[in-house]
Design a protein around this motif. Structure first.
Motif, PDB file in Angstrom:
ATOM      1  N   GLU A  14      23.586 -16.024  38.111  1.00 38.03           N
ATOM      2  CA  GLU A  14      25.035 -16.221  38.000  1.00 38.03           C
ATOM      3  C   GLU A  14      25.578 -15.854  36.629  1.00 38.03           C
ATOM      4  O   GLU A  14      26.722 -15.441  36.503  1.00 38.03           O
ATOM      5  CB  GLU A  14      25.374 -17.669  38.330  1.00 38.03           C
ATOM      6  N   PHE A  15      24.777 -15.969  35.579  1.00 32.77           N
ATOM      7  CA  PHE A  15      25.266 -15.662  34.244  1.00 32.77           C
ATOM      8  C   PHE A  15      25.199 -14.170  33.926  1.00 32.77           C
ATOM      9  O   PHE A  15      25.640 -13.741  32.876  1.00 32.77           O
ATOM     10  CB  PHE A  15      24.537 -16.479  33.168  1.00 32.77           C
ATOM     11  N   LEU A  16      24.661 -13.353  34.836  1.00 33.51           N
ATOM     12  CA  LEU A  16      24.642 -11.896  34.701  1.00 33.51           C
ATOM     13  C   LEU A  16      25.259 -11.250  35.938  1.00 33.51           C
ATOM     14  O   LEU A  16      24.623 -10.469  36.642  1.00 33.51           O
ATOM     15  CB  LEU A  16      23.209 -11.381  34.519  1.00 33.51           C
ATOM     16  N   PRO A  17      26.512 -11.521  36.250  1.00 34.62           N
ATOM     17  CA  PRO A  17      27.087 -11.053  37.518  1.00 34.62           C
ATOM     18  C   PRO A  17      27.355  -9.555  37.582  1.00 34.62           C
ATOM     19  O   PRO A  17      27.577  -9.027  38.662  1.00 34.62           O
ATOM     20  CB  PRO A  17      28.400 -11.836  37.596  1.00 34.62           C
ATOM     21  N   ASP A  18      27.331  -8.841  36.459  1.00 36.40           N
ATOM     22  CA  ASP A  18      27.651  -7.418  36.471  1.00 36.40           C
ATOM     23  C   ASP A  18      26.479  -6.548  36.893  1.00 36.40           C
ATOM     24  O   ASP A  18      26.641  -5.349  37.101  1.00 36.40           O
ATOM     25  CB  ASP A  18      28.138  -6.970  35.090  1.00 36.40           C
ATOM     26  N   GLN A  19      25.288  -7.112  36.996  1.00 37.37           N
ATOM     27  CA  GLN A  19      24.124  -6.333  37.389  1.00 37.37           C
ATOM     28  C   GLN A  19      24.071  -6.200  38.909  1.00 37.37           C
ATOM     29  O   GLN A  19      24.346  -7.149  39.632  1.00 37.37           O
ATOM     30  CB  GLN A  19      22.847  -6.996  36.900  1.00 37.37           C
ATOM     31  N   PRO A  20      23.682  -5.031  39.403  1.00 35.95           N
ATOM     32  CA  PRO A  20      23.551  -4.866  40.861  1.00 35.95           C
ATOM     33  C   PRO A  20      22.270  -5.541  41.361  1.00 35.95           C
ATOM     34  O   PRO A  20      21.338  -5.764  40.588  1.00 35.95           O
ATOM     35  CB  PRO A  20      23.469  -3.353  41.031  1.00 35.95           C
ATOM     36  N   PRO A  21      22.201  -5.854  42.636  1.00 37.06           N
ATOM     37  CA  PRO A  21      20.957  -6.407  43.197  1.00 37.06           C
ATOM     38  C   PRO A  21      19.828  -5.384  43.105  1.00 37.06           C
ATOM     39  O   PRO A  21      20.053  -4.181  43.178  1.00 37.06           O
ATOM     40  CB  PRO A  21      21.310  -6.682  44.657  1.00 37.06           C
ATOM     41  N   ARG A  22      18.603  -5.866  42.939  1.00 36.98           N
ATOM     42  CA  ARG A  22      17.428  -4.991  42.865  1.00 36.98           C
ATOM     43  C   ARG A  22      16.716  -4.961  44.203  1.00 36.98           C
ATOM     44  O   ARG A  22      16.524  -5.985  44.849  1.00 36.98           O
ATOM     45  CB  ARG A  22      16.454  -5.498  41.805  1.00 36.98           C
TER      46      ARG A  22
END
Length: 73
Positions: free
Chosen positions: A32-40
C-alpha cells in the motif's frame, strides 16, 4: 502488505485437451505504501494442466511441461 493472487485471463478452447480451459496468471500486488508500482507477474497456469501432464507427451507452457511452446499466442 503484498498479496499474491491468481487472476483469470481468459477462457479458450484447447485442441490438445479437447475442451475449454481457463488460463490464469499469478501476480503480486505492490504494498500500500508503494501504489505507483505495477503488479509483478510470477507465473501462469491452465485449469486442465494436471490432466495434460498425465499424457505421454509434453503439452505447452501453460501446463508447465513445454516452456517454449504457447499454443494460444
Amino acid at each position: 502488505m503484498t498479496r499474491r493472487i491468481w487472476i483469470r485471463q481468459k477462457t479458450i478452447a484447447c485442441e490438445h485437451a479437447g475442451r475449454d480451459v481457463t488460463l490464469e496468471v499469478e501476480v503480486v500486488e505492490p504494498p500500500e505504501f508503494l501504489p505507483d508500482q505495477p503488479p509483478r507477474l510470477l507465473g501462469h497456469r491452465c485449469s486442465y494442466g494436471i490432466g495434460c501432464n498425465a499424457l505421454d507427451r509434453p503439452t505447452c507452457v501453460w501446463a508447465g511441461s513445454l516452456p517454449g511452446y504457447d499454443p494460444f499466442a
